[in-house]
Scaffold this active site. Structure first.
Site, PDB file in Angstrom:
ATOM      1  N   GLN A 120       5.535  17.034 -21.323  1.00 32.23           N
ATOM      2  CA  GLN A 120       5.031  16.449 -20.073  1.00 32.23           C
ATOM      3  C   GLN A 120       3.658  17.037 -19.739  1.00 32.23           C
ATOM      4  O   GLN A 120       2.743  16.334 -19.325  1.00 32.23           O
ATOM      5  CB  GLN A 120       6.027  16.707 -18.936  1.00 32.23           C
ATOM      6  CG  GLN A 120       5.701  15.986 -17.646  1.00 32.23           C
ATOM      7  CD  GLN A 120       5.808  14.466 -17.754  1.00 32.23           C
ATOM      8  OE1 GLN A 120       6.564  13.949 -18.568  1.00 32.23           O
ATOM      9  NE2 GLN A 120       5.040  13.759 -16.955  1.00 32.23           N
ATOM     10  N   VAL A 149       0.500  10.201 -14.011  1.00 35.49           N
ATOM     11  CA  VAL A 149       1.403  11.053 -14.779  1.00 35.49           C
ATOM     12  C   VAL A 149       2.104  12.007 -13.824  1.00 35.49           C
ATOM     13  O   VAL A 149       1.467  12.621 -12.974  1.00 35.49           O
ATOM     14  CB  VAL A 149       0.608  11.869 -15.835  1.00 35.49           C
ATOM     15  CG1 VAL A 149       1.558  12.707 -16.678  1.00 35.49           C
ATOM     16  CG2 VAL A 149      -0.219  10.946 -16.725  1.00 35.49           C
ATOM     17  N   ALA A 150       3.424  12.121 -13.986  1.00 36.65           N
ATOM     18  CA  ALA A 150       4.178  13.050 -13.135  1.00 36.65           C
ATOM     19  C   ALA A 150       3.882  14.485 -13.556  1.00 36.65           C
ATOM     20  O   ALA A 150       3.732  14.779 -14.737  1.00 36.65           O
ATOM     21  CB  ALA A 150       5.666  12.769 -13.266  1.00 36.65           C
ATOM     22  N   SER A 155       9.147  14.875 -13.640  1.00 31.78           N
ATOM     23  CA  SER A 155       9.309  13.620 -14.375  1.00 31.78           C
ATOM     24  C   SER A 155      10.775  13.385 -14.699  1.00 31.78           C
ATOM     25  O   SER A 155      11.479  14.276 -15.174  1.00 31.78           O
ATOM     26  CB  SER A 155       8.519  13.658 -15.687  1.00 31.78           C
ATOM     27  OG  SER A 155       8.929  12.576 -16.524  1.00 31.78           O
ATOM     28  N   HIS A 157      11.806  11.802 -17.086  1.00 32.18           N
ATOM     29  CA  HIS A 157      12.003  11.910 -18.538  1.00 32.18           C
ATOM     30  C   HIS A 157      12.497  13.301 -18.923  1.00 32.18           C
ATOM     31  O   HIS A 157      13.171  13.461 -19.929  1.00 32.18           O
ATOM     32  CB  HIS A 157      10.716  11.575 -19.288  1.00 32.18           C
ATOM     33  CG  HIS A 157      10.427  10.106 -19.302  1.00 32.18           C
ATOM     34  ND1 HIS A 157      11.142   9.227 -20.083  1.00 32.18           N
ATOM     35  CD2 HIS A 157       9.538   9.359 -18.611  1.00 32.18           C
ATOM     36  CE1 HIS A 157      10.694   7.996 -19.879  1.00 32.18           C
ATOM     37  NE2 HIS A 157       9.714   8.046 -18.980  1.00 32.18           N
ATOM     38  N   ASP A 164      11.883   4.602 -21.340  1.00 33.12           N
ATOM     39  CA  ASP A 164      10.871   3.551 -21.316  1.00 33.12           C
ATOM     40  C   ASP A 164      11.244   2.578 -22.420  1.00 33.12           C
ATOM     41  O   ASP A 164      11.383   2.967 -23.582  1.00 33.12           O
ATOM     42  CB  ASP A 164       9.477   4.127 -21.597  1.00 33.12           C
ATOM     43  CG  ASP A 164       8.979   5.000 -20.449  1.00 33.12           C
ATOM     44  OD1 ASP A 164       9.511   4.857 -19.322  1.00 33.12           O
ATOM     45  OD2 ASP A 164       8.064   5.809 -20.682  1.00 33.12           O
ATOM     46  N   GLU A 207       6.265  -0.017 -12.846  1.00 37.03           N
ATOM     47  CA  GLU A 207       6.522   0.329 -14.252  1.00 37.03           C
ATOM     48  C   GLU A 207       7.706  -0.489 -14.737  1.00 37.03           C
ATOM     49  O   GLU A 207       8.844  -0.030 -14.694  1.00 37.03           O
ATOM     50  CB  GLU A 207       6.820   1.826 -14.421  1.00 37.03           C
ATOM     51  CG  GLU A 207       5.598   2.707 -14.268  1.00 37.03           C
ATOM     52  CD  GLU A 207       5.833   4.142 -14.774  1.00 37.03           C
ATOM     53  OE1 GLU A 207       6.956   4.444 -15.231  1.00 37.03           O
ATOM     54  OE2 GLU A 207       4.894   4.934 -14.710  1.00 37.03           O
ATOM     55  N   HIS A 210      10.257   1.278 -17.239  1.00 36.43           N
ATOM     56  CA  HIS A 210      10.949   2.548 -16.988  1.00 36.43           C
ATOM     57  C   HIS A 210      12.305   2.311 -16.320  1.00 36.43           C
ATOM     58  O   HIS A 210      12.366   1.887 -15.171  1.00 36.43           O
ATOM     59  CB  HIS A 210      10.067   3.453 -16.123  1.00 36.43           C
ATOM     60  CG  HIS A 210      10.655   4.811 -15.845  1.00 36.43           C
ATOM     61  ND1 HIS A 210      10.178   5.967 -16.437  1.00 36.43           N
ATOM     62  CD2 HIS A 210      11.670   5.204 -15.041  1.00 36.43           C
ATOM     63  CE1 HIS A 210      10.890   7.004 -16.001  1.00 36.43           C
ATOM     64  NE2 HIS A 210      11.791   6.563 -15.140  1.00 36.43           N
TER      65      HIS A 210
END
Ligand code: ZN
Length: 238
Positions: A120, A149-150, A155, A157, A164, A207, A210
């Site tokens: 990340q 961007v986180a 995030s 993720h 995604d 998004e 996502h």
């Protein structure tokens, strides 16, 4: 000049020793103080961000710009056929969703699953570099990058329960895949996490790729009532 006597030499030696000890103590405390402030600094990188609440269950953890992944968060990963990884608990539903989409003639794949903190951070750094190359100052570049961007620790993720999903454009268009997901993902416990009509609340741009696992019950209610995760969680809590 008279040579120093034995007593004077003894005192002199002791003074040297005291000075030496004092130096070590002073130097040591400087090093400790520097170390201390370094630790505080690295922790305050995420200052103003609370740790995410896990009391509603692993599938309803809310991680966003205000709530970071808890330090002690643990997960078990399952590797997909293309090498991407997801939390093992979402794997069966994810596989079923993909099987059904493919039966319906769609060509799609998991573009991104679980990400480590370092990955990340690398994505963030890369984006900052891109903006700097476009001529933005370091500070401006960082601010712009943070819009897309986180920050590491915030995030989904990094939780392993978000994916995604992209179209394999040799067989399907992105539109076809995104539309199918929008209409069907909830049946498998997934929600479109950042819809275009909720950007004010999520703080993230649209998004359509996502998807976040919340479980079938929550996904259905969110779909029926058109709630994003922030709204749904807010409704559950007193
Ligand atoms: Zn994503």
């Amino acid at each position: 000049m008279r040579r120093r006597g034995r007593k004077s030499r003894y005192i002199h030696k002791n003074i040297r020793r005291i000075v030496l000890i004092a130096l070590v103590v002073i130097l040591g405390s400087v090093v400790l103080r520097t170390g201390g402030s370094f630790l505080r600094q690295s922790r305050s990188l995420l200052s103003g961000v609370n740790q995410a609440d896990t009391s509603l269950g692993w599938n309803l953890i809310l991680v966003n710009g205000d709530y970071a992944i808890p330090d002690d968060y643990e997960l078990e990963l399952t590797e997909l056929s293309n090498g991407k990884k997801v939390d093992s608990r979402i794997y069966p539903d994810l596989q079923e969703m993909f099987d059904d989409a493919r039966l319906g003639g769609l060509h799609l794949f998991v573009r991104e699953g679980y990400r480590t903190w370092e990955e990340q951070q690398a994505i963030m750094d890369e984006r900052i570099e891109e903006y700097k190359k476009e001529g933005y100052s370091k500070q401006e570049a960082k601010k712009l990058a943070e819009e897309y961007v986180a920050e590491p620790g915030t995030s989904e993720h990094q939780l392993g329960i978000a994916v995604d999903i992209n179209a394999d454009t040799s067989g399907s268009s992105s539109d076809e895949v995104y539309t199918w997901l929008d209409e069907n993902a909830y049946k498998y416990g997934f929600i479109k996490r950042y819809p275009p009509d909720k950007t004010e609340i999520t703080g993230v741009n649209n998004e359509p790729w996502h998807y976040r696992y919340v479980g079938e019950e929550a996904a259905k209610e969110m779909k029926d009532k058109n709630l994003c995760l922030e709204e749904y969680i807010g409704q559950l809590k007193p």
